[in-house]
Structure formats: structure tokens, C-alpha cells
Design a protein around this motif. Structure first.
Motif, PDB file in Angstrom:
ATOM      1  N   PHE A   1      74.814 100.524  34.322  1.00  0.00           N
ATOM      2  CA  PHE A   1      74.668 100.449  35.611  1.00  0.00           C
ATOM      3  C   PHE A   1      73.212 100.602  36.183  1.00  0.00           C
ATOM      4  O   PHE A   1      72.546 101.064  35.285  1.00  0.00           O
ATOM      5  N   LYS A   2      72.618 100.170  37.413  1.00  0.00           N
ATOM      6  CA  LYS A   2      71.562 100.276  37.600  1.00  0.00           C
ATOM      7  C   LYS A   2      71.365 100.603  39.207  1.00  0.00           C
ATOM      8  O   LYS A   2      72.115 100.128  39.912  1.00  0.00           O
ATOM      9  N   LEU A   3      70.537 101.353  39.444  1.00  0.00           N
ATOM     10  CA  LEU A   3      70.094 101.778  40.660  1.00  0.00           C
ATOM     11  C   LEU A   3      68.227 101.570  40.682  1.00  0.00           C
ATOM     12  O   LEU A   3      67.686 102.121  40.078  1.00  0.00           O
ATOM     13  N   GLN A   4      68.220 100.671  41.478  1.00  0.00           N
ATOM     14  CA  GLN A   4      66.653 100.049  41.395  1.00  0.00           C
ATOM     15  C   GLN A   4      66.170  99.410  42.697  1.00  0.00           C
ATOM     16  O   GLN A   4      67.019  99.115  43.467  1.00  0.00           O
ATOM     17  N   PHE A   5      64.841  99.396  42.789  1.00  0.00           N
ATOM     18  CA  PHE A   5      64.037  98.504  43.728  1.00  0.00           C
ATOM     19  C   PHE A   5      63.559  97.580  43.114  1.00  0.00           C
ATOM     20  O   PHE A   5      63.312  97.305  42.000  1.00  0.00           O
ATOM     21  N   GLY A   6      63.631  96.206  43.869  1.00  0.00           N
ATOM     22  CA  GLY A   6      63.207  95.065  43.657  1.00  0.00           C
ATOM     23  C   GLY A   6      62.726  94.190  44.590  1.00  0.00           C
ATOM     24  O   GLY A   6      63.170  94.492  46.077  1.00  0.00           O
ATOM     25  N   ASN A   7      61.774  93.094  44.472  1.00  0.00           N
ATOM     26  CA  ASN A   7      61.547  92.272  45.565  1.00  0.00           C
ATOM     27  C   ASN A   7      62.657  91.054  45.621  1.00  0.00           C
ATOM     28  O   ASN A   7      63.376  90.803  44.686  1.00  0.00           O
ATOM     29  N   GLY A   8      62.809  90.710  46.963  1.00  0.00           N
ATOM     30  CA  GLY A   8      63.800  89.899  47.083  1.00  0.00           C
ATOM     31  C   GLY A   8      63.795  88.541  46.344  1.00  0.00           C
ATOM     32  O   GLY A   8      64.958  87.972  45.878  1.00  0.00           O
ATOM     33  N   GLU A   9      62.759  88.039  45.861  1.00  0.00           N
ATOM     34  CA  GLU A   9      62.603  86.960  44.952  1.00  0.00           C
ATOM     35  C   GLU A   9      63.148  87.223  43.780  1.00  0.00           C
ATOM     36  O   GLU A   9      63.256  86.003  42.877  1.00  0.00           O
TER      37      GLU A   9
END
Length: 348
Positions: free
Chosen positions: A98-106
Motif C-alpha cells: 500500500f502507498k500513501l504518497q505525494f506526487g506530481n500530476g504528470e
């Protein structure tokens, strides 16, 4: 809702997260950017069969309390026989967590039903994502539903990493009357599901997109209490059971680039979710040219995830133990795109 808080608190107690800590030197630490965490859940077992959880403070239009009591709530490994044989289960593993993360839309991609990865979220936007173990491409994965090839063979969760789950709700909608809904699910996994949230400056509100994948070997819905009057025998329980075998739901809400899922609250406290028409107007309200509308429509209908609801076999009046009932066979809605949707909560 004190009962709901108790339920969530109990769930946190029985869902331990285990991870192996590794020593890192300064050079390795310099490469850590704090984008999020990955985790697996080990030894999960929840058994609330001997207790009841009451959810109050839900009122009807007359201000009367409409209590909901939760009974027979369990989460365990497969083979539980509707909660009678409960054993712990591991969900996810380090190679497919499982992942809880921030990311860029691209950078956040979505697996289309044809096995192609596509970008669904807008560029240059910071997005918070909660992601379940991913489905696989390029290698042979696991059957998403054991013995049912139509659900696909690209899931990462193995048979021992799937849940049996069950719950019973008692609704006291009217004085002197109790309505029952009993749910049992066998071999449940949600590989490939995700929730993504970000702020839309043009709309000045929270938006997002969600993909909910539910794969289950069996789902039984029953409207009586086992052991009660007219619900004591296998036949009586079967007569009140709706069984869904080899069932999967791929429910897609939102396509961030042109149709984000909008969240709102009205002045009287009602919740609203909306999927706007992707080709009508821009987020700031300005009109689009015909060429812009055509380009957006072509992208939306080519790349936006579609919704599939497939029931391999639907039967009423038979829970698989006794004969009888009616077999409706295979039922499905496949390849559905949502052009516009608006849902608002209402007082009872």
C-alpha cells in the motif's frame, strides 16, 4: 457518532503495520525527498461477533434518532466459513505494498483496462494519493478471482493475501420494526484501487479522482438473522439470500485532466460530489472552441478509466448449501463512461 469512532479506534488497534528499519548514511539520506510511505499489513484479525457497535445521532426530518447497530463484524483470511473459523491474514507485501504518497500530476499513471498506462491527472499539480497494491503488466500475475479468468490474471495479491469479511446492520427505521442486512464476502481484494486529491485553483475547491476495484469470489446478502424465527434452517436462510459469485467492480470516478471529481458542502450541511461534463466549459467558466471540445472529448473517451460491473453468476433463494431458488446467470455493465454526475446527501 460515538459508535463510528469506536469502530475506527478498534480497527486501528488490530491493524498493526510492520516494517524493517535500515541504517542509511548521509549520502543515502540526501536522496530521500519525503514523498510518502509504503507499507503492508500483517496479522490482521478483527472479530466483533460477540459485541455490538451502535451508531446514533442520525435523525430523520422530525428530529427523531434513527439508530444503526453493527453486529458480527469480522475481517480474516479466506476459508473463514462466514466468520465461524477466523484466522489472521497479511495484506500487501514489500514488493507490492500500500502507498500513501505525494506526487506530481504528470508522474501518477493509471492502468487502463487494455493494459496501457496513461496519465489522468493534470500537469504541475501536487497530488496526495492513497494507493492499494497495484495490478501487474508485462509479467504473469495472480488470478484476480480464483477460477474466473474473465476478471483477469494481473493482480499482485496472492490467494493467502485476500480477505473474508462480514457485517450485519440492524436499522430501526420505524418504531417497533427492525430491518436487517447481513453481508458476507469471500476472497476479497482491491488491487489497483486509489484515491487522489488536490486543490483546483480555478475552481477554488478540493477535487480528485478515484478508482475502486473490488474482486470477490462470492458475496452473500441476507435479510434475516440466522437462528431467529423463520431463519433457523439452511433452507430458510437460503430463501432470504441473494448470492453473487465471481464478481468484480471497476468503478472510475473522475478524470483529473478534464473531469475531476468535485467535493462540496451546501449551506445547510449536505455533502455534494459532482462529475462535470468534460467538454462544456473550462474550470474558470470560459467557453471552449469546437476544436478544444473535440480534442478533450477524444482524450476523455480514449484514456479515461471506464466502469465495469460484472457478476459471473447471480442467484436468489440459494446460498450454495441447498437446492432451489432462481439462477439469473451472468449479469454485466461493461465499458461505461460517466458524462455527468451529481449526488447530494439528504436528510432522512
Amino acid at each position: 457518532m460515538k459508535g463510528l469512532y469506536s469502530l475506527l479506534y478498534g480497527a486501528l488497534i488490530v491493524f498493526p503495520v510492520q516494517a524493517k528499519m535500515l541504517e542509511m548514511n548521509d549520502q543515502q539520506l540526501a536522496g530521500v525527498n519525503g514523498q510518502g510511505i509504503a507499507f503492508s499489513l500483517e496479522g490482521i484479525l478483527l472479530d466483533a461477533s460477540e459485541s455490538s457497535i451502535f451508531i446514533n445521532d442520525i435523525t430523520n426530518a422530525a428530529g427523531e434518532n434513527i439508530p444503526i447497530s453493527v453486529h458480527e463484524f469480522y475481517l480474516a483470511s479466506t476459508g473463514s466459513n462466514k466468520g465461524s473459523n477466523l484466522q489472521p491474514v497479511n495484506l500487501g507485501r514489500l514488493s507490492n505494498p500500500f502507498k500513501l504518497q505525494f506526487g506530481n500530476g504528470e508522474d501518477l499513471l493509471t492502468l487502463r483496462d487494455d493494459g496501457v498506462w496513461v496519465q489522468t491527472t493534470p500537469d504541475e499539480v501536487a497530488i496526495l494519493e492513497l494507493k492499494f497494491p497495484e495490478r501487474l503488466t508485462g509479467v504473469m500475475g495472480q488470478p484476480c478471482i480464483a477460477g474466473f479468468a474473465a476478471a483477469g490474471t494481473n493482480c499482485s495479491s496472492r490467494l493467502g493475501e485476500r480477505l473474508d469479511a462480514g457485517i450485519r446492520f440492524d436499522f430501526q427505521v420505524a418504531a417497533g420494526r427492525t430491518d436487517i442486512l447481513n453481508i458476507d464476502i469471500v476472497e476479497l481484494i482491491m488491487d489497483g484501487s486509489y484515491l487522489r486529491l488536490w486543490g483546483d485553483e480555478a475552481r477554488d475547491q478540493l477535487v480528485g479522482e478515484a478508482r475502486t476495484n473490488i474482486f470477490a469470489k462470492r458475496i452473500d446478502l441476507m435479510s434475516c438473522i440466522p437462528g431467529s424465527l423463520n431463519c433457523a434452517s439452511d433452507q430458510e436462510q437460503a430463501d432470504r439470500t441473494l448470492s453473487l459469485s465471481d464478481t468484480y467492480f471497476n468503478i472510475a470516478l473522475g478524470y483529473g485532466k478534464s473531469q475531476p471529481l468535485l467535493f462540496d458542502v451546501t449551506s445547510d450541511g449536505q455533502f455534494v460530489i459532482e462529475l462535470p461534463n468534460p467538454v462544456s466549459r473550462a474550470a474558470n467558466g470560459s467557453a471552449r472552441s469546437a476544436a478544444e471540445r473535440n480534442a478533450i472529448a477524444n482524450d476523455f473517451y480514449t484514456n479515461a478509466p471506464e466502469t465495469n460491473i460484472v457478476i459471473g453468476n447471480l442467484r436468489s433463494g440459494n446460498n450454495g448449501i441447498v437446492s432451489g431458488g432462481y439462477n439469473y446467470g451472468r449479469n454485466s455493465i461493461e465499458g461505461m463512461s460517466i458524462n455527468y454526475l451529481k449526488a447530494t446527501s439528504r436528510d432522512l
